[in-house]
Each structure stands twice: as C-alpha cells, then as structure tokens.
Write a protein that holds these residues in place. Structure first.
Motif, PDB file in Angstrom:
ATOM      1  N   GLU A  98     -37.053 -75.925  -9.651  1.00  0.00           N
ATOM      2  CA  GLU A  98     -38.248 -76.393 -10.345  1.00  0.00           C
ATOM      3  C   GLU A  98     -39.083 -77.311  -9.457  1.00  0.00           C
ATOM      4  N   ILE A  99     -38.410 -78.161  -8.692  1.00  0.00           N
ATOM      5  CA  ILE A  99     -39.137 -79.086  -7.816  1.00  0.00           C
ATOM      6  C   ILE A  99     -39.861 -78.310  -6.716  1.00  0.00           C
ATOM      7  N   MET A 100     -39.197 -77.313  -6.141  1.00  0.00           N
ATOM      8  CA  MET A 100     -39.827 -76.529  -5.076  1.00  0.00           C
ATOM      9  C   MET A 100     -41.011 -75.728  -5.605  1.00  0.00           C
ATOM     10  N   ASN A 101     -40.867 -75.141  -6.796  1.00  0.00           N
ATOM     11  CA  ASN A 101     -41.980 -74.401  -7.387  1.00  0.00           C
ATOM     12  C   ASN A 101     -43.170 -75.312  -7.667  1.00  0.00           C
ATOM     13  N   ALA A 102     -42.886 -76.515  -8.142  1.00  0.00           N
ATOM     14  CA  ALA A 102     -43.968 -77.459  -8.418  1.00  0.00           C
ATOM     15  C   ALA A 102     -44.678 -77.872  -7.133  1.00  0.00           C
ATOM     16  N   LYS A 103     -43.928 -78.051  -6.052  1.00  0.00           N
ATOM     17  CA  LYS A 103     -44.556 -78.420  -4.777  1.00  0.00           C
ATOM     18  C   LYS A 103     -45.419 -77.286  -4.231  1.00  0.00           C
ATOM     19  N   VAL A 104     -44.926 -76.056  -4.356  1.00  0.00           N
ATOM     20  CA  VAL A 104     -45.712 -74.912  -3.887  1.00  0.00           C
ATOM     21  C   VAL A 104     -46.981 -74.754  -4.727  1.00  0.00           C
ATOM     22  N   THR A 105     -46.867 -74.951  -6.040  1.00  0.00           N
ATOM     23  CA  THR A 105     -48.041 -74.865  -6.911  1.00  0.00           C
ATOM     24  C   THR A 105     -49.033 -75.972  -6.611  1.00  0.00           C
ATOM     25  N   PHE A 106     -48.535 -77.150  -6.296  1.00  0.00           N
ATOM     26  CA  PHE A 106     -49.425 -78.248  -5.903  1.00  0.00           C
ATOM     27  C   PHE A 106     -50.176 -77.912  -4.611  1.00  0.00           C
TER      28      PHE A 106
END
Length: 247
Positions: free
Chosen positions: A114-122
């Motif tokens: 979830e953290i990696m997906n959020a960083k990529v989306t950011f």
C-alpha cells in the motif's frame, strides 16, 4: 462506503480527467488556429491569415489554404521556441504520469504494498501537475504576446487574435492541474497514513523469545564444588553438661 473504495473511485476520476486533459494538449500541436487575422482585401474576395507554432497559412474565400513552414529555426522569436519546448515537455510529463498512475492505482493491482502504491500514485500526480503547469504557462505566454501586439498602437505589422487552439490548451491544462493536484493530495495522505500505521504496528509487536531471554536477569548456575573461601566454618554446638542432681 469503505475508505478504500472511495479512494479507488477518486483515483479513477482523476485519471480520466488527466487523460482527457493530456489528449486536449496533444491536439493543439497540429492545430493551425493558434492565431488568426481576418482580412477584407476586396469587395468580392476575402481571406484570413492563421498560424501556429510551426507555420503560417493563408486562406481565401474559395477555401483554398496555402501554408508555409517557418524557414529557419534560429530566426524565430524567443517565445515561439519557449512555447514549443513547454508544450512538448507537458506532453512527455503527461505520458509518464499516465504510466505511473496505471501502476500505482488501487484498481489496477500492478503495484506492491500500500505504501509503495501510494508513493507511485503521488509521483504520477506530480507529473500531471507539472504537465498542466507547463501547458498553462505556454498558452498564457503565447496569448500574452498576441494580445500585447494587438493592443500596441505603435505595432505596424499584421495584428492577430487568439485562436481556438489556445482555449483548448487552457482547458486541457486546467484538467491536468486539477487532476494532478487531487492525485498528489490523496496519495500523499494515503502514504503518510500507511507509514504511520506500519510504524504503530511495529511498536506494538511483542519482542521475540530470544530478546526476552536476553533481557531477563538470571543468576549464575550453582557450582557443584563449594566455595571454601567464602564458606563460613560452622562450629559444632557445645555439649550441654547435664547437671546431676543429688538428692
């Protein structure tokens, strides 16, 4: 509605808005009507000039257009070079933003945690935001140049007006800015929330048996050999003398 579902629909809406804005920005590149100028030369013949970042065109009343590309690159004005570079940069950043958004969004299932997906989306949101800002700056600068020449009474050359491509570019850039901003805010909050939750879980995790064993204070094992130096010698109790009572 669940929080994850709300975030997923928000990301889908932002992605659709950003893709539409990117398509609008791309459509302004081949469009001829960045500027136009109506000319009434004769009573029965009318024509108008129009141009974009690449060429100048002339159209008469019969609908026949004659376009001429800019003859040399070094003889162009500075604002045309800058607008070209900014629009191309906007298109490239929008493409990178679309790729990152497809990887990081919750509905695609292509990322990792979830953290990696959020960083990529950011990162996708920041690319979209920069893409919209580059496009907005390019169209605004071009329009400012056209308006300043049109309003200048001392300008003796042909005066032009704002074409349809500028308004289409402004609309696409606005969609990119809004979508990228919402992407960045929601993904940034999601990344902070996920990282804080992970840290909280790690703080509440009980220590392992090995660490418990190391933390406990234990006494050294008893040696089978007595310590004669510290051992106290015990004296046998004195014998009690019986007192004979003589009657």
């Amino acid at each position: 509605m669940h929080y994850r579902t709300v975030m997923m629909y928000t990301e889908i809406g932002c992605f659709v808005a950003c893709v539409c804005g990117w398509i609008l920005v791309c459509s302004t590149m081949p469009t001829n009507y960045w500027t136009y100028s109506e000319v009434d030369s004769l009573v029965l013949t009318s024509g108008h000039y129009f141009s974009n970042l690449w060429k100048d065109c002339l159209s008469d009343s019969t609908g026949v257009s004659d376009c001429k590309e800019f003859p040399t690159l070094l003889a162009l004005q500075t604002y045309i070079h800058l607008c070209r570079s900014l629009v191309i940069t906007s298109i490239i950043l929008g493409l990178f933003g679309a790729i990152l958004a497809l990887v990081g969004m919750k509905c695609t299932k292509l990322g990792g945690s979830e953290i990696m997906n959020a960083k990529v989306t950011f990162a996708a949101g920041m690319n979209y935001l920069l893409s919209g800002l580059c496009g907005m700056f390019a169209y605004s600068w071009y329009a400012h140049k056209v308006i300043s020449e049109f309003m200048d009474p001392n300008y003796r050359a042909k005066k032009f007006e704002l074409g349809s491509a500028l308004f289409v570019g402004w609309g696409g850039s606005a969609l990119l800015v809004v979508g990228g901003l919402v992407f960045s805010i929601t993904a940034g909050k999601e990344a902070c929330r996920s990282s804080s939750k992970t840290q909280e879980m790690s703080n509440h995790t009980p220590p392992s048996n090995l660490s418990e064993a190391n933390q406990k204070t234990h006494s050294p094992p008893l040696s089978p050999i007595p310590d004669r130096a510290n051992q106290k010698t015990s004296k046998p109790p004195k014998a009690s003398h019986a007192v004979d009572a003589y009657v």
